[in-house]
Motif scaffolding. Structure first.
Motif, PDB file in Angstrom:
ATOM      1  N   UNK A 110     -63.200  -7.743   6.148  1.00  0.00           N
ATOM      2  CA  UNK A 110     -63.343  -9.186   5.888  1.00  0.00           C
ATOM      3  C   UNK A 110     -62.911  -9.548   4.471  1.00  0.00           C
ATOM      4  N   UNK A 111     -62.222  -8.638   3.830  1.00  0.00           N
ATOM      5  CA  UNK A 111     -61.830  -8.853   2.434  1.00  0.00           C
ATOM      6  C   UNK A 111     -61.012 -10.130   2.242  1.00  0.00           C
ATOM      7  N   UNK A 112     -60.333 -10.570   3.290  1.00  0.00           N
ATOM      8  CA  UNK A 112     -59.511 -11.779   3.156  1.00  0.00           C
ATOM      9  C   UNK A 112     -60.182 -13.025   3.733  1.00  0.00           C
ATOM     10  N   UNK A 141     -54.367   2.330  -0.997  1.00  0.00           N
ATOM     11  CA  UNK A 141     -55.605   2.657  -1.695  1.00  0.00           C
ATOM     12  C   UNK A 141     -55.799   1.824  -2.953  1.00  0.00           C
ATOM     13  N   UNK A 142     -54.708   1.516  -3.637  1.00  0.00           N
ATOM     14  CA  UNK A 142     -54.855   0.768  -4.882  1.00  0.00           C
ATOM     15  C   UNK A 142     -54.859  -0.733  -4.634  1.00  0.00           C
ATOM     16  N   UNK A 143     -54.074  -1.195  -3.649  1.00  0.00           N
ATOM     17  CA  UNK A 143     -53.901  -2.633  -3.477  1.00  0.00           C
ATOM     18  C   UNK A 143     -54.506  -3.165  -2.192  1.00  0.00           C
ATOM     19  N   UNK A 144     -54.693  -2.284  -1.223  1.00  0.00           N
ATOM     20  CA  UNK A 144     -55.092  -2.774   0.092  1.00  0.00           C
ATOM     21  C   UNK A 144     -56.568  -2.695   0.384  1.00  0.00           C
ATOM     22  N   UNK A 145     -57.257  -1.753  -0.240  1.00  0.00           N
ATOM     23  CA  UNK A 145     -58.642  -1.517   0.140  1.00  0.00           C
ATOM     24  C   UNK A 145     -59.526  -1.404  -1.094  1.00  0.00           C
ATOM     25  N   UNK A 146     -60.797  -1.758  -0.901  1.00  0.00           N
ATOM     26  CA  UNK A 146     -61.806  -1.390  -1.881  1.00  0.00           C
ATOM     27  C   UNK A 146     -62.422  -0.115  -1.324  1.00  0.00           C
ATOM     28  N   UNK A 199     -44.617  -8.941  -4.389  1.00  0.00           N
ATOM     29  CA  UNK A 199     -45.675  -9.564  -5.180  1.00  0.00           C
ATOM     30  C   UNK A 199     -45.356 -11.027  -5.484  1.00  0.00           C
ATOM     31  N   UNK A 212     -64.559   2.017  -2.147  1.00  0.00           N
ATOM     32  CA  UNK A 212     -66.001   2.228  -2.178  1.00  0.00           C
ATOM     33  C   UNK A 212     -66.709   1.355  -1.144  1.00  0.00           C
ATOM     34  N   UNK A 213     -66.052   0.296  -0.707  1.00  0.00           N
ATOM     35  CA  UNK A 213     -66.657  -0.587   0.280  1.00  0.00           C
ATOM     36  C   UNK A 213     -66.600   0.052   1.657  1.00  0.00           C
ATOM     37  N   UNK A 235     -66.844  -4.265   5.386  1.00  0.00           N
ATOM     38  CA  UNK A 235     -66.565  -5.138   4.246  1.00  0.00           C
ATOM     39  C   UNK A 235     -65.062  -5.230   3.993  1.00  0.00           C
ATOM     40  N   UNK A 283     -49.968  -4.329   1.642  1.00  0.00           N
ATOM     41  CA  UNK A 283     -49.429  -3.863   0.360  1.00  0.00           C
ATOM     42  C   UNK A 283     -48.888  -2.441   0.461  1.00  0.00           C
TER      43      UNK A 283
END
Lengths: 506, 364
Positions: A358-360, A343-348, A302, A350-351, A355, A339
């Motif tokens: 292209x999160x970055x 599930x908690x840090x790498x992806x949304x 981090x 629900x998206x 989507x 990360x």
């Protein structure tokens, strides 16, 4: 009575999934029986059925030759079945003894818990099975390996003859794993029967007397370790031939890409998690960070990614200082981040898939045209990545949460390996991912290395570290306690360093 | 796939996403609450049939009734949008009532004192309302926005501060000349939001509200800003890892949400009262939470849910006159709707006997 536990044509159907398809399973008294299978193979469902957590749709369960109906874990426990879950179910603030007796407290004068008796009983039990633990210590002060022992004690205290362990080694160091295996063998030696769920092939050969392989809810076969080798078992698990070894050429290290000097970082709870770490990673090489989880790896990652403030230290990327840069700026300079918790840090979750891919870069052209998102461009780009990285998804619009762990991870890798990458920070890149996906991800990492990317690999999986890394640094309590070349690194040596012990011979 | 076909698919995509959600359970919630409401009416010794007939007539029985329904729905669309937008961004803005109140007050002052050419008087008054609302949401956001859990508390505490501040200013500085009630002087005629007819309270504000729906939909589902807002709302940690600045995002979300609430106040003040009247809001800000909840935060569904709430409010008056049932029955009905939306398991239990079978498989 040949079998202590037997399942006949056990079938369990969930909406859209046949989790267990007429599975026959036999457990002999006094054996260690490994259940081997990928994620989603139906291992946990079968075990949940044996422990009364789920009811089969059809099929029979026999214990000591008699048909039983395990409608509830209490019924299973009464029949002598004990289960140690992957996520240990202990109460940290209570002592070992209190946890063990929970729900079965020995009572004095019909109202008071007889703690003395409990402690004595547990000490005796622990001695009998060689499960070394002090019954009066609090769980929160114990390392994970010992906590697991407490779980086993808990089951034995409830007079279990059949022990089910769900992926017990996933949280252990090599040394702890060895101890666990010794315990399991000792238990079997005293007549207990052990079922041991895993997807790690090596372990099967170390400890199992018999192996049952599941795939896609079906029974593929049973065998003894003598009859099979690793690659034939892997083929049974995956359904095709799998490359178990990572193929790579010697590294061609170039210029220094990442330089870290005297880095100190605090954890969320405020203690110094990273303590004066210095590192260098060159282009074209993989530097592995080995360590028991919770020794500062997460905080290190981090801090490097700009996600955590530094106490002190400086960080350079290709000679340019990035110590104070925010995440986005660090990413724009060519740093990719995988990360540790996808599930908690790498992806949304629900998206949808596109989507997430292209999160970055969603804010850049051509996806963002100022006042409007160009969804057509987003879809086209996502389609390309999904194809290139073999992400199995019903459609680009499927929510990321509906994909399997391996495919979720492939999405992240696809996203992070794009666009003039100079440095990839990969934390636990294959955790909880099935063998086929592991193989694929490893190949991608090596390919990125070969194309000149510098890779910092943090992993709790020693096999992975040793297979991929060109150099390995061992972290213990926030400090780098050893630096080895790939050739020097042995499991034994790494294991000792990870536990804070001297790396030289005893 | 032909080019036009794929274009169509992509164009419909934002729309599908906006509508995605549990439409069925919202409809069931409304049906269930009307059924339970009927039981309550029976318990009081009245005929549910008569009661609902009176309600329906009061809401849609005449042009006047229908226009009153829409007039009631107008501010609810704005406050509903405000709550829904904030929700999408992961913040629970329950400061709508205060934002609406200061928005209405600022709009009135601008309408009274700013004399601009042509339509600009009206625009300036509306903008003043939006700005005041935005400011009222921005203050708690900048103080506590890094912790959205605290933001819930601070936004709610800004409500009495906003209403009491506006009332104080009204009482000691801005009372209308010779006013016998608690109100300012009328706004300049150029700043009035015209009504459709003299009898009805329905103003052009309803058109602004509908335009607001389109705007919020576009912002959320077709701009990079909305993409980021929703990502932060779903998973702030992943958004951070991807390089988004979630605090800055929360500030922007709250400001836009507050502006929408402020517009709700401005539209009622400039359209219905045409001056600031102390205590003018019967709780539009609060009802906005329910409107958004029932609409599952979908901008388009808000027109229906705000319409439903508007109809109940308008019809309630007729219910009272025709049947002697207290107007409070409306509050009971609205309360039931919220209960059923918030606790969907009750519904599942009531409407489907085999709901247990629908549980998902365990992870292997």
């Amino acid at each position: 009575m040949d079998f202590i536990l037997e399942g006949r044509k056990v079938t369990k159907r969930f909406p859209g999934v046949l989790a267990n398809d007429a599975i026959d399973f036999q457990l002999k008294p006094g054996e260690v029986h490994a259940i081997l299978g990928e994620n989603g193979a139906g291992k946990s469902t079968l075990m949940n059925i044996f422990f009364g957590l789920q009811q089969p749709d059809s099929g029979k369960i026999l214990i000591r030759g008699k048909e039983v109906r395990l409608t509830h874990p209490a019924v299973a426990i009464a029949h002598g079945i004990g289960m140690v879950h992957q996520n240990l179910m202990l109460i940290p603030h209570l002592t070992v003894a209190e946890n063990v007796i929970l729900g079965r407290e020995p009572v004095r004068r019909s109202a008071f818990i007889d703690s003395e008796k409990a402690v004595k009983e547990i000490a005796l039990l622990a001695q009998k099975y060689g499960l070394e633990v002090d019954p009066t210590t609090h769980i929160e002060n114990l390392p994970l390996g010992v906590r697991q022992r407490v779980e086993i004690l808990k089951a034995l205290y409830r007079q279990a003859d059949i022990l089910i362990l769900d992926e017990p080694t996933s949280v252990l160091t090599p040394q702890e794993t060895k101890e666990l295996f010794a315990t399991l063998k000792a238990l079997a030696g005293q007549g207990k029967s052990v079922i041991f769920i895993t997807h790690k092939l090596k372990e099967v050969f170390e400890v199992a007397d018999r192996i049952t392989v599941l795939r896609g809810g079906k029974l593929i076969g049973s065998a003894t370790p003598q009859e099979k080798d690793e690659s034939s078992l892997a083929e049974m698990m995956v359904g095709r031939e799998v490359l178990l070894r990572v193929e790579k050429t010697p590294a061609q290290p170039g210029e220094i890409v990442l330089r870290v000097e005297d880095l100190s970082v605090k954890s969320d709870s405020g203690h110094l998690a990273v303590d004066g770490v210095g590192l260098e990673v060159q282009s074209g090489e993989i530097l592995g960070i080995a360590g028991v989880e919770g020794n500062g790896q997460s905080e290190l990652v981090e801090a490097l990614a700009g996600l955590r403030p530094l106490v002190k230290g400086r960080i350079w990327l290709k000679g340019r200082e990035i110590t104070e840069d925010p995440v986005r700026s660090i990413r724009e300079q060519g740093v990719g981040i995988i990360p540790e918790d996808r599930q908690k840090q790498g992806l949304v979750l629900e998206y949808p898939v596109d989507d997430n891919l292209v999160l970055n870069c969603y804010y850049q052209k051509p996806y963002n045209t100022g006042l409007r998102m160009d969804w057509k461009k987003v879809s086209a780009y996502a389609r390309e990545l999904v194809g290139k990285f073999d992400v199995r998804t019903p459609s680009l619009e499927a929510a990321a949460s509906t994909l399997s762990g391996g495919n979720q991870q492939k999405m992240i890798i696809a996203r992070e390996l794009q666009g003039g990458l100079k440095l990839l920070i990969a934390a636990q890149p294959t955790r909880g991912v099935d063998i086929a996906a592991v193989e694929f991800i490893h190949r991608q990492l090596v390919a990125a290395r070969d194309s000149g990317c510098a890779i910092l690999l943090v992993s709790a999986d020693l096999d992975e570290l040793m297979a991929l890394s060109d150099r390995i640094a061992v972290i213990y309590r926030g400090r780098i306690v050893g630096r080895l070349s790939a050739a020097e690194a042995t499991r034994w040596l790494l294991g000792r360093l990870m536990l804070g012990l001297d790396g030289s011979k005893e | 796939m032909s080019v036009s076909e794929s274009g169509l698919k992509v164009g419909a995509r934002g729309l599908r996403r906006a509508l995605k959600g549990d439409v069925a359970s919202s409809i069931l919630a409304v049906i269930a609450s009307f059924l339970v409401g009927a039981l309550i009416v029976l318990l009081f010794g009245y005929s549910p049939w008569e009661a609902y007939k009176a309600l329906l007539q009061g809401a849609f029985g005449s042009w006047y009734a229908a226009s009153q329904t829409l007039a009631n729905a107008t501010p609810l669309i704005f406050t509903g949008l405000a709550v829904a937008l904030a929700f999408r961004g992961g913040v629970f803005n329950i400061g709508g009532e205060g934002q609406l109140y200061v928005g209405g007050f600022a709009a009135a002052l601008a309408g009274i004192y700013l004399h601009l050419p042509g339509v600009f008087s009206l625009l300036a008054a509306l903008a003043a309302g939006a700005l005041a609302g935005a400011l009222w949401a921005f203050i708690p956001a900048i103080l506590t926005g890094r912790n959205p859990a605290i933001l819930v508390v601070t936004t709610i505490m800004m409500n009495p501060i906003g209403t009491l501040l506006a009332d104080y200013l009204l009482r000691y500085h801005f009372l209308g000349p010779g006013a016998t009630t608690f109100e300012t002087a009328p706004v300049a005629p150029a700043a009035v939001l015209p009504r459709f007819s003299d009898q009805s309270q329905l103003s052009f504000g309803i058109l602004l509200a509908i335009a607001g729906i389109g705007l919020v939909y576009y912002l959320l589902f077709h701009t990079a800003w909305g993409f980021e807002l929703r990502a932060v709302g779903y998973n702030p940690l992943a958004a951070k890892y991807a390089g988004m600045r979630s605090f800055r995002n929360t500030l922007a979300t709250m400001a836009v949400s507050g502006a929408l609430s402020g517009l709700a106040g401005a539209v009622v003040i400039l359209g219905v009262y045409q001056r600031f009247v102390g205590g003018f809001s019967p709780g539009y800000g609060w009802d906005g939470i329910a409107v958004a909840l029932l609409a599952r935060n979908s901008p388009f569904a808000i027109i229906l849910t705000a319409g439903l709430f508007g109809a109940l409010r308008a019809g309630g008056i007729n219910l009272n006159m025709a049947t002697n049932l207290p107007v409070d029955l409306i509050n009971v009905l609205l309360g039931l709707v919220i209960c059923f939306v918030a606790a969907p398991d009750i519904l599942r239990f009531l409407f489907s006997a085999n709901w247990r079978l629908k549980r998902r498989p365990s992870n292997d």
